[in-house]
Design a protein around this motif. Structure first.
Motif, PDB file in Angstrom:
ATOM      1  N   ARG A 145       0.821  -1.203   0.000  1.00 18.42           N
ATOM      2  CA  ARG A 145       0.000   0.000   0.000  1.00 18.42           C
ATOM      3  C   ARG A 145       0.865   1.267   0.000  1.00 18.42           C
ATOM      4  N   GLY A 146       2.151   1.096  -0.212  1.00 22.60           N
ATOM      5  CA  GLY A 146       3.056   2.225  -0.077  1.00 22.60           C
ATOM      6  C   GLY A 146       3.551   2.817  -1.372  1.00 22.60           C
ATOM      7  N   ALA A 147       2.766   2.736  -2.417  1.00 30.28           N
ATOM      8  CA  ALA A 147       3.215   3.250  -3.712  1.00 30.28           C
ATOM      9  C   ALA A 147       3.506   4.735  -3.683  1.00 30.28           C
ATOM     10  N   SER A 148       2.726   5.504  -2.887  1.00 38.01           N
ATOM     11  CA  SER A 148       2.892   6.961  -2.859  1.00 38.01           C
ATOM     12  C   SER A 148       3.757   7.429  -1.705  1.00 38.01           C
ATOM     13  N   LEU A 149       4.398   6.502  -1.008  1.00 36.10           N
ATOM     14  CA  LEU A 149       5.198   6.866   0.160  1.00 36.10           C
ATOM     15  C   LEU A 149       6.540   7.462  -0.241  1.00 36.10           C
ATOM     16  N   THR A 150       7.017   8.373   0.586  1.00 36.22           N
ATOM     17  CA  THR A 150       8.370   8.884   0.391  1.00 36.22           C
ATOM     18  C   THR A 150       9.353   7.826   0.887  1.00 36.22           C
ATOM     19  N   ARG A 151      10.621   8.058   0.574  1.00 37.84           N
ATOM     20  CA  ARG A 151      11.639   7.101   1.002  1.00 37.84           C
ATOM     21  C   ARG A 151      11.683   7.000   2.525  1.00 37.84           C
ATOM     22  N   ALA A 152      11.543   8.100   3.212  1.00 35.93           N
ATOM     23  CA  ALA A 152      11.576   8.097   4.680  1.00 35.93           C
ATOM     24  C   ALA A 152      10.383   7.357   5.257  1.00 35.93           C
ATOM     25  N   GLU A 153       9.188   7.579   4.669  1.00 35.32           N
ATOM     26  CA  GLU A 153       7.979   6.905   5.144  1.00 35.32           C
ATOM     27  C   GLU A 153       8.066   5.402   4.914  1.00 35.32           C
ATOM     28  N   TYR A 154       8.618   5.036   3.779  1.00 37.36           N
ATOM     29  CA  TYR A 154       8.741   3.605   3.467  1.00 37.36           C
ATOM     30  C   TYR A 154       9.725   2.945   4.441  1.00 37.36           C
ATOM     31  N   ARG A 155      10.767   3.697   4.834  1.00 34.96           N
ATOM     32  CA  ARG A 155      11.742   3.157   5.771  1.00 34.96           C
ATOM     33  C   ARG A 155      11.096   2.829   7.110  1.00 34.96           C
ATOM     34  N   VAL A 156      10.183   3.664   7.565  1.00 33.95           N
ATOM     35  CA  VAL A 156       9.467   3.411   8.816  1.00 33.95           C
ATOM     36  C   VAL A 156       8.645   2.138   8.700  1.00 33.95           C
ATOM     37  N   LEU A 157       7.934   1.994   7.602  1.00 32.65           N
ATOM     38  CA  LEU A 157       7.074   0.830   7.394  1.00 32.65           C
ATOM     39  C   LEU A 157       7.896  -0.447   7.299  1.00 32.65           C
TER      40      LEU A 157
ATOM     41  N   VAL B 175      13.631   9.641  11.419  1.00 30.98           N
ATOM     42  CA  VAL B 175      12.644  10.535  10.813  1.00 30.98           C
ATOM     43  C   VAL B 175      11.980  11.340  11.931  1.00 30.98           C
ATOM     44  N   SER B 176      11.132  12.263  11.558  1.00 30.47           N
ATOM     45  CA  SER B 176      10.388  13.042  12.555  1.00 30.47           C
ATOM     46  C   SER B 176       9.078  12.341  12.871  1.00 30.47           C
ATOM     47  N   THR B 177       8.479  12.703  13.983  1.00 29.13           N
ATOM     48  CA  THR B 177       7.170  12.136  14.329  1.00 29.13           C
ATOM     49  C   THR B 177       6.119  12.572  13.303  1.00 29.13           C
ATOM     50  N   ALA B 178       6.310  13.766  12.723  1.00 25.19           N
ATOM     51  CA  ALA B 178       5.375  14.248  11.699  1.00 25.19           C
ATOM     52  C   ALA B 178       5.391  13.333  10.478  1.00 25.19           C
ATOM     53  N   THR B 179       6.579  12.806  10.142  1.00 25.26           N
ATOM     54  CA  THR B 179       6.694  11.879   9.011  1.00 25.26           C
ATOM     55  C   THR B 179       5.879  10.625   9.277  1.00 25.26           C
ATOM     56  N   ILE B 180       5.937  10.115  10.506  1.00 26.19           N
ATOM     57  CA  ILE B 180       5.182   8.914  10.858  1.00 26.19           C
ATOM     58  C   ILE B 180       3.683   9.181  10.807  1.00 26.19           C
ATOM     59  N   MET B 181       3.272  10.349  11.241  1.00 23.66           N
ATOM     60  CA  MET B 181       1.845  10.682  11.196  1.00 23.66           C
ATOM     61  C   MET B 181       1.358  10.770   9.749  1.00 23.66           C
ATOM     62  N   ARG B 182       2.183  11.350   8.856  1.00 24.65           N
ATOM     63  CA  ARG B 182       1.800  11.407   7.436  1.00 24.65           C
ATOM     64  C   ARG B 182       1.711  10.001   6.845  1.00 24.65           C
ATOM     65  N   LEU B 183       2.620   9.128   7.284  1.00 26.15           N
ATOM     66  CA  LEU B 183       2.587   7.735   6.830  1.00 26.15           C
ATOM     67  C   LEU B 183       1.258   7.090   7.217  1.00 26.15           C
ATOM     68  N   CYS B 184       0.860   7.259   8.476  1.00 34.88           N
ATOM     69  CA  CYS B 184      -0.384   6.651   8.952  1.00 34.88           C
ATOM     70  C   CYS B 184      -1.579   7.146   8.125  1.00 34.88           C
ATOM     71  N   GLN B 185      -1.618   8.432   7.819  1.00 35.05           N
ATOM     72  CA  GLN B 185      -2.730   9.003   7.061  1.00 35.05           C
ATOM     73  C   GLN B 185      -2.737   8.498   5.618  1.00 35.05           C
ATOM     74  N   LYS B 186      -1.544   8.347   5.018  1.00 35.36           N
ATOM     75  CA  LYS B 186      -1.482   7.839   3.651  1.00 35.36           C
ATOM     76  C   LYS B 186      -1.972   6.397   3.571  1.00 35.36           C
ATOM     77  N   LEU B 187      -1.800   5.668   4.665  1.00 33.32           N
ATOM     78  CA  LEU B 187      -2.252   4.279   4.700  1.00 33.32           C
ATOM     79  C   LEU B 187      -3.733   4.164   5.065  1.00 33.32           C
ATOM     80  N   GLY B 188      -4.375   5.308   5.350  1.00 29.47           N
ATOM     81  CA  GLY B 188      -5.808   5.307   5.616  1.00 29.47           C
ATOM     82  C   GLY B 188      -6.188   5.279   7.069  1.00 29.47           C
ATOM     83  N   PHE B 189      -5.244   5.588   7.964  1.00 36.56           N
ATOM     84  CA  PHE B 189      -5.528   5.559   9.397  1.00 36.56           C
ATOM     85  C   PHE B 189      -5.568   6.990   9.933  1.00 36.56           C
ATOM     86  N   SER B 190      -6.356   7.183  10.998  1.00 36.58           N
ATOM     87  CA  SER B 190      -6.505   8.521  11.572  1.00 36.58           C
ATOM     88  C   SER B 190      -5.258   8.982  12.306  1.00 36.58           C
TER      89      SER B 190
END
Length: 256
Positions: free
Chosen positions: A11-23, A47-62
């Motif tokens: 589900r990470g096609a639109s993720l940045t490199r940093a977001e994908y690293r977290v996942l 990464v920053s906590t903001a990056t993780i929050m953006r990751l969660c939202q891109k994956l469809g979570f609040s």
């Protein structure tokens, strides 16, 4: 990697490199799920906590909590850690032939001969070894092995004066000769002297009939696929490698 979390990666096609690293970090370390805070995860993945929050939202979570809850649900399924299937190496075509030749050799390496060598190794302390050409290398190998076992072992070859052997033969109890052909004149010369002074002669040669084999008290014949020793002496065959295998097996059996 836990394959129960792999669906997240798809589900990470639109993720940045940093977001994908977290996942990827969580899929590689599933035991962290539920045991790591958003801040700790950010530090672990640089990464920053903001990056993780953006990751969660891109994956469809609040937010992070809902994301972790979803991961826990995935992990509650039957545990299964993906493992790479063991891949068997692709063996060279000649591998099985070399093994077959080694097994063929044991038509002649009888229990009686193995016992004879074992008795010599247990009862005798001084060994003189001789080899010419490539055979010298294997005589030297066996010499070192005997020395490690605490035996007095001396190696000689065509480069040494004949007088070296004449002067020292009476000091040694066993003469071990390595000669692929069993017809090398320098080897036969030393074997005759050894026989005259009462040394026990052990010989390693190819299996075809040869002079050295007839002189030996204990003869180990090895299968040799070369058609003619003089023409094939420089060729690569299983003879030498099987010779080392045989020597090691005999020593192990005698000292085990």
């Amino acid at each position: 990697m836990d394959n129960r979390l792999v669906t997240l990666l798809t589900r990470g096609a639109s993720l940045t490199r940093a977001e994908y690293r977290v996942l990827a970090h969580l899929t590689e370390h599933p035991m962290l799920v539920g045991n790591i805070t958003v801040r700790e995860l950010a530090q672990a993945t640089f990464v920053s906590t903001a990056t993780i929050m953006r990751l969660c939202q891109k994956l469809g979570f609040s937010g992070f909590s809902e994301f972790i809850w979803h991961c826990k649900q995935l992990l509650s399924d039957t545990p299964h850690i993906a493992a790479q299937a063991p891949s068997l190496p692709e063996l060279p075509v000649l591998f099985n032939q070399f093994i077959a030749n080694y097994q063929h050799t044991f038509q002649w390496v009888t229990q009686e001969k193995r016992q004879q060598l074992a008795d010599l190794l247990r009862q005798k302390e001084s060994f003189f070894l001789y080899g010419a050409g490539f055979s010298y290398l294997f005589a030297e190998y066996l010499t070192k092995k005997l020395q490690v076992l605490g035996k007095t072992a001396f190696i000689s070859g065509p480069g040494d004066s004949r007088n070296i052997f004449l002067s020292n033969a009476s000091r040694y109890q066993v003469f071990i000769a390595v000669s692929r052909s069993g017809e090398t004149e320098q080897v036969l010369d030393k074997a005759r002297i050894a026989k005259n002074v009462g040394m026990t002669i052990v010989a390693f040669t190819r299996a075809s009939a040869n002079t050295l084999a007839g002189m030996a008290d204990v003869h180990f014949a090895l299968y040799d696929e070369a058609v003619h020793f003089a023409a094939e002496a420089a060729g690569v065959t299983s003879f030498e490698s099987n010779l080392v295998l045989l020597m090691d097996l005999l020593l192990l059996e005698a000292t085990g």
